[in-house]
Design a protein around this motif. Sequence first.
Motif, short mmCIF file in Angstrom:
data_model
loop_
_atom_site.label_atom_id
_atom_site.label_comp_id
_atom_site.label_asym_id
_atom_site.label_seq_id
_atom_site.Cartn_x
_atom_site.Cartn_y
_atom_site.Cartn_z
N ARG A 20 -0.32 12.68 6.87
CA ARG A 20 -1.53 11.92 6.52
C ARG A 20 -2.77 12.61 7.08
NH1 ARG A 20 1.87 7.35 8.68
NH2 ARG A 20 2.82 6.32 6.89
N GLU A 32 0.34 5.68 -0.96
CA GLU A 32 1.51 5.45 -0.14
C GLU A 32 2.41 4.39 -0.77
OE1 GLU A 32 1.01 6.03 4.22
OE2 GLU A 32 -1.01 5.28 3.83
N GLN A 203 -6.38 5.32 6.13
CA GLN A 203 -4.93 5.30 6.04
C GLN A 203 -4.25 5.79 7.32
OE1 GLN A 203 -5.38 7.31 2.15
NE2 GLN A 203 -3.64 6.09 1.47
#
Length: 222
Positions: A20, A32, A203
């Motif tokens: 990530r 995701e 994220q």
Amino acid sequence: MAGKPKLHYTKGRGKMESIRWLLAAAGVEFEEDFIETKEDLEKLRNDGSLLFQQVPMVEMDGMKMVQTRAILSYIAAKHNLYGKDLKERAWIDMYVEGTTDLMGMIMYLPFQTAEVKEKNLALIIERAKNRYFPVYEKALKDHGHDYLVGNKLSWADIHLLEAILMAEECQADILSAFPLLQAFKGRISNIPTIKKFLQPGSQRKPPMDEKSVARVRAIFNF
């Protein structure tokens, strides 16, 4: 136009977190598909998506890529974060392996008993201060550049920042004896793509809590 990379893993950090980080630093948007139950994992295994029956798995460029190191190497090379020649790549690999070792120790802390965790936390802090961070401090001092390799942002820099932030979660002042690493942390954190990834709502995943540990144990049977 190729679609966004799709990452298959749990909602936790684990071995996917460095992937990530690298995608985000490269400015690559990704999706995701979270593995939330044992059945989700078995489905991936049964449909042939997992070459070695393990995750992380990343769908990108027409491939279903597994093995963390292979995925990271591919992303780094594709996005010009892997040095200009074999020697630079070798240095990047060495630096990344060092931070991988340190982050691996931190990654498994939440799954340990309180007694073992206390012992290993002390070991992590000792290793960070005496084995790992002195190497990066010396590298920055010796060549006088802003980055670890080639005076250009590379995978090694991104990985080191991730390791620093994880180590600071273990001991907030762990960089107190490393002024060049403190400055490095500030520089790399302010690269626009990385700064965006460090903002709330990105994220990036938080440290593991008891609930997420229980979920991972249930999915992977350990």
